[in-house]
Design a protein around this motif. Structure first.
Motif, PDB file in Angstrom:
ATOM      1  N   HIS A  84     -10.484  -7.281  -0.077  1.00 49.30           N
ATOM      2  CA  HIS A  84      -9.519  -8.227  -0.622  1.00 49.30           C
ATOM      3  C   HIS A  84      -8.557  -7.480  -1.547  1.00 49.30           C
ATOM      4  CE1 HIS A  84     -12.930 -11.489  -0.350  1.00 49.30           C
ATOM      5  NE2 HIS A  84     -12.655 -10.926   0.814  1.00 49.30           N
ATOM      6  N   LEU A  85      -7.266  -7.636  -1.320  1.00 50.30           N
ATOM      7  CA  LEU A  85      -6.243  -7.078  -2.206  1.00 50.30           C
ATOM      8  C   LEU A  85      -5.611  -8.238  -2.957  1.00 50.30           C
ATOM      9  CD1 LEU A  85      -4.573  -4.559   0.288  1.00 50.30           C
ATOM     10  CD2 LEU A  85      -6.528  -4.185  -1.216  1.00 50.30           C
ATOM     11  N   VAL A  86      -5.845  -8.281  -4.259  1.00 48.84           N
ATOM     12  CA  VAL A  86      -5.434  -9.422  -5.083  1.00 48.84           C
ATOM     13  C   VAL A  86      -4.276  -9.012  -5.978  1.00 48.84           C
ATOM     14  CG1 VAL A  86      -6.188 -11.157  -6.745  1.00 48.84           C
ATOM     15  CG2 VAL A  86      -7.812 -10.244  -5.061  1.00 48.84           C
ATOM     16  N   ASP A  87      -3.228  -9.826  -5.977  1.00 53.85           N
ATOM     17  CA  ASP A  87      -2.085  -9.597  -6.855  1.00 53.85           C
ATOM     18  C   ASP A  87      -1.594 -10.949  -7.358  1.00 53.85           C
ATOM     19  OD1 ASP A  87       0.033  -8.489  -8.234  1.00 53.85           O
ATOM     20  OD2 ASP A  87       1.334  -8.369  -6.479  1.00 53.85           O
TER      21      ASP A  87
ATOM     22  N   LEU B 147      -7.806   3.873  -2.533  1.00 52.71           N
ATOM     23  CA  LEU B 147      -6.472   3.427  -2.914  1.00 52.71           C
ATOM     24  C   LEU B 147      -6.056   4.243  -4.133  1.00 52.71           C
ATOM     25  CD1 LEU B 147      -4.032   1.472  -2.792  1.00 52.71           C
ATOM     26  CD2 LEU B 147      -5.319  -0.049  -4.315  1.00 52.71           C
ATOM     27  N   GLU B 148      -5.020   5.059  -3.965  1.00 53.89           N
ATOM     28  CA  GLU B 148      -4.586   5.902  -5.069  1.00 53.89           C
ATOM     29  C   GLU B 148      -3.997   5.046  -6.185  1.00 53.89           C
ATOM     30  OE1 GLU B 148      -5.220   9.002  -5.293  1.00 53.89           O
ATOM     31  OE2 GLU B 148      -6.021   9.225  -3.261  1.00 53.89           O
ATOM     32  N   ALA B 149      -4.476   5.271  -7.408  1.00 54.16           N
ATOM     33  CA  ALA B 149      -3.997   4.538  -8.574  1.00 54.16           C
ATOM     34  C   ALA B 149      -4.161   5.421  -9.805  1.00 54.16           C
ATOM     35  CB  ALA B 149      -4.761   3.228  -8.746  1.00 54.16           C
ATOM     36  N   GLU B 150      -3.448   5.072 -10.872  1.00 52.13           N
ATOM     37  CA  GLU B 150      -3.530   5.861 -12.094  1.00 52.13           C
ATOM     38  C   GLU B 150      -4.858   5.669 -12.811  1.00 52.13           C
ATOM     39  OE1 GLU B 150      -0.206   5.048 -14.550  1.00 52.13           O
ATOM     40  OE2 GLU B 150       1.256   5.920 -13.159  1.00 52.13           O
ATOM     41  N   GLY B 151      -5.554   4.593 -12.491  1.00 51.46           N
ATOM     42  CA  GLY B 151      -6.851   4.359 -13.118  1.00 51.46           C
ATOM     43  C   GLY B 151      -7.588   3.239 -12.423  1.00 51.46           C
TER      44      GLY B 151
ATOM     45  N   PRO C 133      -3.936  -0.709 -12.121  1.00 48.96           N
ATOM     46  CA  PRO C 133      -2.683  -1.052 -12.807  1.00 48.96           C
ATOM     47  C   PRO C 133      -1.776  -1.908 -11.929  1.00 48.96           C
ATOM     48  CG  PRO C 133      -3.216   1.263 -13.128  1.00 48.96           C
ATOM     49  CD  PRO C 133      -4.192   0.745 -12.120  1.00 48.96           C
ATOM     50  N   ALA C 134      -0.969  -2.758 -12.571  1.00 47.85           N
ATOM     51  CA  ALA C 134      -0.132  -3.715 -11.844  1.00 47.85           C
ATOM     52  C   ALA C 134       0.817  -3.038 -10.866  1.00 47.85           C
ATOM     53  CB  ALA C 134       0.650  -4.573 -12.843  1.00 47.85           C
ATOM     54  N   GLN C 135       1.330  -1.848 -11.227  1.00 46.59           N
ATOM     55  CA  GLN C 135       2.288  -1.182 -10.347  1.00 46.59           C
ATOM     56  C   GLN C 135       1.666  -0.721  -9.042  1.00 46.59           C
ATOM     57  OE1 GLN C 135       1.453  -0.189 -13.402  1.00 46.59           O
ATOM     58  NE2 GLN C 135       1.088   2.023 -13.538  1.00 46.59           N
ATOM     59  N   THR C 136       0.328  -0.696  -8.989  1.00 46.29           N
ATOM     60  CA  THR C 136      -0.354  -0.280  -7.755  1.00 46.29           C
ATOM     61  C   THR C 136      -0.106  -1.275  -6.623  1.00 46.29           C
ATOM     62  OG1 THR C 136      -2.068   0.679  -9.165  1.00 46.29           O
ATOM     63  CG2 THR C 136      -2.568   0.521  -6.833  1.00 46.29           C
ATOM     64  N   ALA C 137       0.200  -2.521  -6.955  1.00 39.26           N
ATOM     65  CA  ALA C 137       0.442  -3.537  -5.926  1.00 39.26           C
ATOM     66  C   ALA C 137       1.589  -3.151  -5.000  1.00 39.26           C
ATOM     67  CB  ALA C 137       0.729  -4.888  -6.576  1.00 39.26           C
ATOM     68  N   ALA C 138       2.502  -2.302  -5.489  1.00 34.13           N
ATOM     69  CA  ALA C 138       3.623  -1.870  -4.659  1.00 34.13           C
ATOM     70  C   ALA C 138       3.164  -1.063  -3.445  1.00 34.13           C
ATOM     71  CB  ALA C 138       4.605  -1.046  -5.498  1.00 34.13           C
TER      72      ALA C 138
ATOM     73  N   ARG D 175      -9.265  -5.426  10.685  1.00 36.31           N
ATOM     74  CA  ARG D 175      -8.535  -6.594  11.185  1.00 36.31           C
ATOM     75  C   ARG D 175      -7.967  -7.351   9.996  1.00 36.31           C
ATOM     76  NH1 ARG D 175     -12.844  -9.866  14.439  1.00 36.31           N
ATOM     77  NH2 ARG D 175     -14.141  -9.087  12.707  1.00 36.31           N
ATOM     78  N   LEU D 176      -6.678  -7.653  10.055  1.00 33.03           N
ATOM     79  CA  LEU D 176      -6.004  -8.356   8.966  1.00 33.03           C
ATOM     80  C   LEU D 176      -6.134  -9.855   9.189  1.00 33.03           C
ATOM     81  CD1 LEU D 176      -4.189  -8.281   6.452  1.00 33.03           C
ATOM     82  CD2 LEU D 176      -2.209  -8.192   7.997  1.00 33.03           C
ATOM     83  N   TRP D 177      -6.761 -10.560   8.236  1.00 30.14           N
ATOM     84  CA  TRP D 177      -6.985 -11.993   8.348  1.00 30.14           C
ATOM     85  C   TRP D 177      -6.000 -12.794   7.512  1.00 30.14           C
ATOM     86  CZ3 TRP D 177     -13.057 -11.826   7.784  1.00 30.14           C
ATOM     87  CH2 TRP D 177     -13.598 -11.405   8.990  1.00 30.14           C
ATOM     88  N   ILE D 178      -5.813 -12.383   6.262  1.00 26.49           N
ATOM     89  CA  ILE D 178      -4.929 -13.102   5.353  1.00 26.49           C
ATOM     90  C   ILE D 178      -3.864 -12.134   4.846  1.00 26.49           C
ATOM     91  CG2 ILE D 178      -4.757 -14.452   3.228  1.00 26.49           C
ATOM     92  CD1 ILE D 178      -6.415 -15.783   5.387  1.00 26.49           C
ATOM     93  N   ASP D 179      -2.588 -12.587   4.885  1.00 28.79           N
ATOM     94  CA  ASP D 179      -1.502 -11.738   4.417  1.00 28.79           C
ATOM     95  C   ASP D 179      -0.492 -12.593   3.663  1.00 28.79           C
ATOM     96  OD1 ASP D 179       0.265  -9.733   3.918  1.00 28.79           O
ATOM     97  OD2 ASP D 179       0.916  -9.437   5.985  1.00 28.79           O
ATOM     98  N   THR D 180      -0.706 -12.765   2.366  1.00 34.15           N
ATOM     99  CA  THR D 180       0.208 -13.508   1.502  1.00 34.15           C
ATOM    100  C   THR D 180       0.599 -12.614   0.323  1.00 34.15           C
ATOM    101  OG1 THR D 180      -1.503 -14.448   0.067  1.00 34.15           O
ATOM    102  CG2 THR D 180      -1.009 -15.635   2.110  1.00 34.15           C
ATOM    103  N   ASP D 181       1.562 -13.076  -0.463  1.00 33.71           N
ATOM    104  CA  ASP D 181       1.944 -12.311  -1.644  1.00 33.71           C
ATOM    105  C   ASP D 181       0.799 -12.250  -2.650  1.00 33.71           C
ATOM    106  OD1 ASP D 181       4.450 -11.935  -0.570  1.00 33.71           O
ATOM    107  OD2 ASP D 181       5.342 -13.652  -1.609  1.00 33.71           O
TER     108      ASP D 181
END
Length: 268
Positions: A154-157, A96-100, A115-120, A135-141
Protein backbone atom coordinates in the motif's frame (compact mmCIF):
# COMPACT_ATOMS: atom_id res chain seq x y z
CA UNK A 1 126.28 18.84 6.17
CA UNK A 2 126.72 19.65 9.88
CA UNK A 3 125.71 17.05 12.40
CA UNK A 4 122.90 17.87 14.82
CA UNK A 5 123.69 17.83 18.50
CA UNK A 6 121.95 15.66 21.08
CA UNK A 7 120.22 18.71 22.51
CA UNK A 8 118.67 19.48 19.11
CA UNK A 9 117.36 15.88 18.85
CA UNK A 10 115.90 16.12 22.33
CA UNK A 11 114.26 19.43 21.42
CA UNK A 12 112.66 17.93 18.30
CA UNK A 13 111.44 14.90 20.24
CA UNK A 14 109.91 17.18 22.87
CA UNK A 15 108.16 19.19 20.17
CA UNK A 16 106.68 16.03 18.65
CA UNK A 17 105.43 14.86 22.03
CA UNK A 18 103.83 18.28 22.64
CA UNK A 19 102.15 18.14 19.23
CA UNK A 20 100.78 14.65 19.96
CA UNK A 21 99.54 15.79 23.37
CA UNK A 22 97.79 18.80 21.83
CA UNK A 23 96.17 16.55 19.23
CA UNK A 24 95.00 14.11 21.94
CA UNK A 25 93.54 16.97 24.01
CA UNK A 26 91.80 18.35 20.91
CA UNK A 27 90.24 14.95 20.14
CA UNK A 28 89.29 14.48 23.76
CA UNK A 29 87.56 17.85 23.82
CA UNK A 30 85.73 16.98 20.61
CA UNK A 31 84.59 13.63 22.05
CA UNK A 32 83.40 15.37 25.20
CA UNK A 33 81.48 17.97 23.20
CA UNK A 34 79.83 15.27 21.05
CA UNK A 35 78.97 13.24 24.15
CA UNK A 36 77.51 16.30 25.88
CA UNK A 37 75.43 17.15 22.79
CA UNK A 38 74.17 13.56 22.53
CA UNK A 39 73.32 13.51 26.19
CA UNK A 40 71.49 16.82 25.79
CA UNK A 41 69.45 15.44 22.89
CA UNK A 42 68.55 12.32 24.86
CA UNK A 43 67.66 14.43 27.88
CA UNK A 44 65.45 16.70 25.80
CA UNK A 45 63.74 13.69 24.24
CA UNK A 46 63.13 12.14 27.64
CA UNK A 47 61.91 15.47 28.98
CA UNK A 48 59.49 15.81 26.04
CA UNK A 49 58.23 12.26 26.50
CA UNK A 50 57.66 12.82 30.21
CA UNK A 51 55.82 16.09 29.55
CA UNK A 52 53.70 14.49 26.82
CA UNK A 53 52.84 11.58 29.10
CA UNK A 54 51.93 13.95 31.90
CA UNK A 55 49.77 15.99 29.54
CA UNK A 56 47.98 12.87 28.26
CA UNK A 57 47.37 11.70 31.81
CA UNK A 58 46.02 15.13 32.74
CA UNK A 59 43.72 15.17 29.70
CA UNK A 60 42.54 11.65 30.46
CA UNK A 61 41.80 12.57 34.08
CA UNK A 62 39.89 15.66 32.92
CA UNK A 63 37.92 13.61 30.39
CA UNK A 64 37.06 11.06 33.06
CA UNK A 65 35.84 13.86 35.32
CA UNK A 66 33.65 15.27 32.55
CA UNK A 67 32.30 11.80 31.71
CA UNK A 68 31.51 11.18 35.35
CA UNK A 69 29.59 14.46 35.52
CA UNK A 70 27.79 14.08 32.16
CA UNK A 71 25.92 10.77 31.70
CA UNK A 72 25.98 9.20 28.23
CA UNK A 73 22.91 9.81 26.11
CA UNK A 74 21.50 6.46 24.93
CA UNK A 75 18.55 6.49 22.56
CA UNK A 76 15.76 4.02 23.24
CA UNK A 77 16.03 0.78 21.28
CA UNK A 78 12.84 1.62 19.39
CA UNK A 79 14.40 4.83 18.11
CA UNK A 80 17.66 3.15 17.16
CA UNK A 81 15.92 0.40 15.26
CA UNK A 82 13.31 2.33 13.26
CA UNK A 83 15.40 4.05 10.62
CA UNK A 84 15.55 1.16 8.17
CA UNK A 85 13.80 -0.45 5.24
CA UNK A 86 12.46 -3.91 6.33
CA UNK A 87 14.33 -5.85 3.66
CA UNK A 88 14.82 -8.89 5.91
CA UNK A 89 11.06 -9.30 6.45
CA UNK A 90 10.08 -8.45 2.86
CA UNK A 91 13.05 -9.32 0.63
CA UNK A 92 10.81 -9.60 -2.44
CA UNK A 93 9.67 -5.97 -2.21
CA UNK A 94 12.08 -3.50 -3.89
CA UNK A 95 13.48 -0.72 -1.74
CA UNK A 96 11.79 2.65 -2.11
CA UNK A 97 14.58 5.19 -2.02
CA UNK A 98 13.93 7.90 0.57
CA UNK A 99 15.91 10.26 2.78
CA UNK A 100 14.73 8.39 5.86
CA UNK A 101 12.45 5.65 7.16
CA UNK A 102 10.35 5.40 10.30
CA UNK A 103 9.39 1.74 10.43
CA UNK A 104 6.95 -0.03 12.70
CA UNK A 105 7.08 -3.76 12.14
CA UNK A 106 5.17 -6.76 13.42
CA UNK A 107 4.63 -10.32 12.22
CA UNK A 108 3.79 -10.21 8.53
CA UNK A 109 3.27 -6.43 8.41
CA UNK A 110 5.45 -3.34 8.26
CA UNK A 111 4.46 0.31 8.05
CA UNK A 112 7.25 2.54 6.74
CA UNK A 113 6.72 6.27 7.14
CA UNK A 114 8.74 8.29 4.62
CA UNK A 115 9.25 12.04 4.02
CA UNK A 116 6.38 13.75 2.19
CA UNK A 117 8.49 14.52 -0.88
CA UNK A 118 8.94 10.77 -1.44
CA UNK A 119 5.36 10.63 -2.77
CA UNK A 120 6.65 12.22 -5.98
CA UNK A 121 8.42 8.93 -6.79
CA UNK A 122 5.39 6.69 -6.09
CA UNK A 123 4.54 6.52 -9.80
CA UNK A 124 7.96 5.21 -10.83
CA UNK A 125 7.93 2.86 -7.83
CA UNK A 126 4.59 1.41 -8.99
CA UNK A 127 6.15 0.81 -12.41
CA UNK A 128 9.07 -0.96 -10.73
CA UNK A 129 6.71 -3.18 -8.73
CA UNK A 130 4.76 -4.07 -11.88
CA UNK A 131 8.02 -5.01 -13.59
CA UNK A 132 8.63 -7.34 -10.65
CA UNK A 133 5.29 -9.03 -11.36
CA UNK A 134 2.90 -7.04 -9.15
CA UNK A 135 -0.77 -6.48 -10.02
CA UNK A 136 -2.13 -2.96 -9.54
CA UNK A 137 -5.54 -3.01 -7.83
CA UNK A 138 -6.09 0.53 -6.57
CA UNK A 139 -4.67 3.67 -8.17
CA UNK A 140 -5.87 6.96 -6.64
CA UNK A 141 -4.13 10.11 -5.47
CA UNK A 142 -4.67 8.99 -1.88
CA UNK A 143 -3.88 5.30 -2.15
CA UNK A 144 -2.22 2.79 -4.43
CA UNK A 145 -2.56 -0.94 -3.72
CA UNK A 146 -0.61 -3.68 -5.43
CA UNK A 147 -0.27 -7.41 -4.92
CA UNK A 148 3.26 -8.74 -5.33
CA UNK A 149 3.20 -12.53 -5.18
CA UNK A 150 0.87 -12.58 -2.18
CA UNK A 151 2.25 -9.49 -0.45
CA UNK A 152 0.01 -6.43 -0.49
CA UNK A 153 1.89 -3.17 -0.92
CA UNK A 154 0.00 0.00 0.00
CA UNK A 155 1.35 3.44 -0.97
CA UNK A 156 -0.40 6.04 1.18
CA UNK A 157 -0.32 9.78 0.54
CA UNK A 158 -3.08 11.43 2.57
CA UNK A 159 -3.81 13.40 5.73
CA UNK A 160 -0.22 14.62 6.05
CA UNK A 161 0.93 11.00 5.99
CA UNK A 162 3.23 9.40 3.44
CA UNK A 163 3.92 5.72 3.95
CA UNK A 164 4.50 2.31 2.45
CA UNK A 165 2.71 -0.62 4.08
CA UNK A 166 3.69 -4.20 3.34
CA UNK A 167 1.18 -6.89 4.34
CA UNK A 168 1.59 -10.66 4.32
CA UNK A 169 0.05 -11.59 7.66
CA UNK A 170 -0.76 -15.24 8.42
CA UNK A 171 -4.32 -16.47 8.08
CA UNK A 172 -6.49 -15.82 11.13
CA UNK A 173 -8.69 -18.81 11.92
CA UNK A 174 -12.03 -17.49 13.15
CA UNK A 175 -15.07 -19.73 13.41
CA UNK A 176 -17.34 -18.00 15.89
CA UNK A 177 -20.73 -19.73 15.60
CA UNK A 178 -22.49 -16.52 16.66
CA UNK A 179 -21.66 -15.07 13.24
CA UNK A 180 -22.37 -18.19 11.20
CA UNK A 181 -25.41 -16.56 9.57
CA UNK A 182 -23.23 -13.89 7.95
CA UNK A 183 -21.94 -14.62 4.47
CA UNK A 184 -18.22 -13.88 4.43
CA UNK A 185 -15.76 -13.20 1.58
CA UNK A 186 -13.70 -15.96 0.03
CA UNK A 187 -10.43 -14.20 0.81
CA UNK A 188 -7.55 -14.40 3.29
CA UNK A 189 -8.79 -13.28 6.71
CA UNK A 190 -5.94 -11.78 8.76
CA UNK A 191 -7.61 -9.86 11.59
CA UNK A 192 -10.86 -9.69 13.60
CA UNK A 193 -11.62 -6.65 15.77
CA UNK A 194 -14.55 -5.41 17.79
CA UNK A 195 -16.67 -2.77 16.10
CA UNK A 196 -18.64 0.10 17.60
CA UNK A 197 -21.27 -2.19 19.16
CA UNK A 198 -20.75 -5.04 21.57
CA UNK A 199 -21.60 -7.66 18.91
CA UNK A 200 -20.03 -5.80 15.99
CA UNK A 201 -16.99 -7.33 14.31
CA UNK A 202 -14.60 -5.85 11.75
CA UNK A 203 -12.83 -8.37 9.54
CA UNK A 204 -9.70 -7.44 7.56
CA UNK A 205 -8.88 -9.36 4.39
CA UNK A 206 -5.90 -9.66 2.06
CA UNK A 207 -5.44 -10.98 -1.43
CA UNK A 208 -8.75 -9.89 -2.95
CA UNK A 209 -8.77 -7.96 -6.23
CA UNK A 210 -11.53 -5.43 -7.01
CA UNK A 211 -13.24 -8.03 -9.20
CA UNK A 212 -13.20 -10.57 -6.38
CA UNK A 213 -14.63 -7.98 -3.99
CA UNK A 214 -17.43 -7.32 -6.49
CA UNK A 215 -18.05 -11.05 -6.79
CA UNK A 216 -18.56 -11.11 -3.01
CA UNK A 217 -21.24 -8.39 -3.26
CA UNK A 218 -22.93 -10.41 -6.01
CA UNK A 219 -22.89 -13.46 -3.76
CA UNK A 220 -24.59 -11.39 -1.08
CA UNK A 221 -27.25 -10.30 -3.55
CA UNK A 222 -27.79 -13.87 -4.69
CA UNK A 223 -28.03 -15.01 -1.05
CA UNK A 224 -30.96 -12.74 -0.28
CA UNK A 225 -29.03 -9.80 1.07
CA UNK A 226 -30.48 -6.49 -0.16
CA UNK A 227 -28.34 -3.50 -1.04
CA UNK A 228 -29.11 -0.54 1.20
CA UNK A 229 -28.70 2.61 -0.89
CA UNK A 230 -26.39 2.72 -3.88
CA UNK A 231 -22.97 1.29 -4.62
CA UNK A 232 -20.50 3.12 -6.83
CA UNK A 233 -17.00 1.98 -7.71
CA UNK A 234 -14.34 4.52 -8.69
CA UNK A 235 -10.78 3.48 -9.47
CA UNK A 236 -11.55 0.14 -7.84
CA UNK A 237 -12.62 1.71 -4.53
CA UNK A 238 -16.16 1.25 -3.19
CA UNK A 239 -18.34 0.86 -0.12
CA UNK A 240 -21.71 -0.90 0.14
CA UNK A 241 -24.17 -1.86 2.87
CA UNK A 242 -26.28 -5.05 2.71
CA UNK A 243 -29.08 -6.13 5.04
CA UNK A 244 -30.90 -9.35 5.71
CA UNK A 245 -33.44 -9.59 8.53
CA UNK A 246 -31.66 -8.22 11.60
CA UNK A 247 -28.20 -8.61 10.11
CA UNK A 248 -26.09 -6.01 8.33
CA UNK A 249 -22.86 -6.34 6.35
CA UNK A 250 -20.79 -3.31 5.34
CA UNK A 251 -18.28 -3.96 2.58
CA UNK A 252 -15.49 -1.37 2.61
CA UNK A 253 -13.03 -2.02 -0.19
CA UNK A 254 -10.23 0.50 0.50
CA UNK A 255 -12.83 3.27 0.80
CA UNK A 256 -12.76 4.79 4.29
CA UNK A 257 -9.74 2.73 5.38
CA UNK A 258 -6.46 1.68 3.81
CA UNK A 259 -7.61 -1.95 3.92
CA UNK A 260 -10.29 -4.27 2.60
CA UNK A 261 -12.66 -4.64 5.55
CA UNK A 262 -16.07 -6.23 6.14
CA UNK A 263 -18.12 -5.21 9.18
CA UNK A 264 -20.73 -7.54 10.65
CA UNK A 265 -23.52 -6.03 12.77
CA UNK A 266 -26.64 -7.23 14.53
CA UNK A 267 -29.47 -4.71 14.17
CA UNK A 268 -31.84 -4.05 17.07
Amino acid sequence: MAKRSDSEYEEDLFSLEEEENRERRKQTVQYVIVAICAAAVVALALFGTVKLTQRRMANQEEAEKVTAKTPAVILPASVQETNFWPADDFPQVPVLEAEGYDTKSETGRAVVEVPAQTAASFGSYVDQLIEEGARLWIDTDRLKVLDLNGTEVHLVDSNNRTAVTMCSEPVYNWNDSVYSAFLKPDARLVKVEEGAGADSRILTYRGASPMEALEYTQALNDGGWSLNGSMEMKNGVFQAVFKKNNLQITVDYFSSKDDYQVRLDFLN
